[in-house]
Design a protein around this motif. Structure first.
Motif, PDB file in Angstrom:
ATOM      1  N   THR A 286       3.291  11.115  -1.198  1.00 15.01           N
ATOM      2  CA  THR A 286       2.713  11.939  -0.610  1.00 15.01           C
ATOM      3  C   THR A 286       2.529  13.415  -1.164  1.00 15.01           C
TER       4      THR A 286
ATOM      5  N   ASP B 113       0.902  -1.213  -0.011  1.00 12.52           N
ATOM      6  CA  ASP B 113      -0.063   0.003  -0.130  1.00 12.52           C
ATOM      7  C   ASP B 113       0.883   1.192  -0.219  1.00 12.52           C
TER       8      ASP B 113
ATOM      9  N   THR C 261       5.083   5.166 -10.429  1.00  9.34           N
ATOM     10  CA  THR C 261       4.881   4.410  -9.018  1.00  9.34           C
ATOM     11  C   THR C 261       4.370   3.266  -9.019  1.00  9.34           C
ATOM     12  N   GLU C 262       3.427   2.892 -10.089  1.00  9.28           N
ATOM     13  CA  GLU C 262       2.933   1.523  -9.856  1.00  9.28           C
ATOM     14  C   GLU C 262       4.098   0.572 -10.500  1.00  9.28           C
TER      15      GLU C 262
ATOM     16  N   GLU D 207       2.353   4.516  -1.184  1.00  9.42           N
ATOM     17  CA  GLU D 207       1.591   5.878  -1.761  1.00  9.42           C
ATOM     18  C   GLU D 207       2.526   6.911  -1.623  1.00  9.42           C
TER      19      GLU D 207
END
Length: 248
Positions: free
Chosen positions: A158, A154, A178-179, A156
Motif C-alpha cells: 500500500t 495478489d 516484493t516479488e 500488494e
C-alpha cells in the motif's frame, strides 16, 4: 496358593481372562467349554480352579464360585441400562419443550423483569451493583485467538508501506524485493509459512534487503561526505578556541 506350582500361573491367567469375559458378556459367571478351547487354556487349569474352590463344574463348562457376591447379575445390569435409557429419553423430551414466558409483576422493584415491547428490562435494585462493561484485558482474554494465514498471490504493498520503505530503507527496489518476498512465501511449506501479519513480515524483509551496487556506493559516498563535513566543523570550532602557550 492352594493351586500346585506347576499349574498356578496358567490357572491364574485363565481365571483373570474368564472373569473379564464373563463380566462383559453378562453370563452370570458361566464359562463354557468352547471358550476354554478358544483361549487355549491348559487342560489342568480349569480343574485346578475347581480344586481351589474358585470354580464349580457345570454341564457345559464351569461357573465362578459366589459370582453374585462380587458382580452384578445380568438381570440387574439390564434393568439399570433400561432405567438409564428412560432417563435420557425424558431429559431429551424436556429439552425440546419450549420454555413458558416469564410471568413478571409490573412495578416490582426487586429485580424482576417487566415486559417492554420486544424485550424485557430489569428494574433497579439498590441491593445489587450496577453492571459494568468488561475491561479491555477481559475482552481480549475472552476473544478467540487470531489464526495465521498463508500469503495471498495478489499481495500488494500500500501507499503507507511505500512511504515507510522510503524512510526506513532508501535505495531498495521495492518492486523486485516484493516479488521475491511473494515467491519465497508461496513456495514455503509447513507451519512457518503462515503469519499473523503479512505487512509486518514484509517490513522485516525490506529491512534485511540489500540495495543495488550503485545505490550502495551512493550511500557510502554520502556517508563519507557527511563524515568530512563533521570533521571540518570540528576544525572550525577548534580554531575559534584561544591558543594556550605552554612554557617548556
Amino acid at each position: 496358593m492352594k493351586i500346585p506350582k506347576r499349574a498356578r500361573f496358567g490357572a491364574a491367567g485363565l481365571w483373570a481372562v474368564a472373569g473379564s469375559w464373563a463380566a462383559d458378556q453378562l453370563t452370570d459367571g458361566h464359562v463354557p467349554n468352547y471358550m476354554l478351547t478358544e483361549w487355549g487354556a491348559p487342560p489342568a487349569a480349569p480343574e485346578s480352579l475347581v480344586e481351589a474352590g474358585l470354580w464349580e463344574r457345570a454341564s457345559d463348562g464351569y461357573v465362578f464360585y459366589n459370582w453374585h457376591e462380587y458382580q452384578p447379575s445380568k438381570q440387574d445390569v439390564d434393568a439399570e441400562r433400561a432405567a438409564s435409557r428412560e432417563r435420557m429419553r425424558d431429559l431429551r423430551a424436556k429439552r425440546k419443550q419450549p420454555k413458558p414466558p416469564e410471568q413478571a409483576e409490573v412495578g416490582d422493584v426487586f429485580g424482576r423483569t417487566v415486559p417492554n415491547s420486544s424485550e424485557s428490562v430489569r428494574n433497579p435494585d439498590p441491593t445489587r451493583p450496577i453492571p459494568t462493561r468488561p475491561t479491555k484485558e477481559e475482552a481480549d482474554a475472552s476473544s478467540p485467538r487470531k489464526r495465521g494465514t498463508r500469503i495471498s498471490e495478489d499481495f500488494e504493498i500500500t501507499d503507507p508501506m511505500k512511504q515507510w520503505a522510503k524512510t526506513k530503507a532508501p535505495g531498495i527496489d521495492l518492486g523486485i524485493e516484493t516479488e521475491k518476498f511473494i515467491n519465497f512465501w508461496i513456495a514455503k511449506s509447513g507451519k512457518d509459512a503462515t503469519k499473523l501479519d503479512w505487512a509486518a513480515t514484509w517490513r522485516n524483509w525490506i529491512l534485511n534487503a540489500r540495495p543495488a551496487q550503485g545505490q550502495r556506493m551512493d550511500h557510502s559516498a554520502r556517508g563519507l561526505a557527511k563524515g568530512m563535513a563533521l570533521l571540518q566543523e570540528y576544525d572550525a570550532q577548534q580554531q575559534d578556541q584561544p591558543f594556550l602557550e605552554i612554557e617548556g
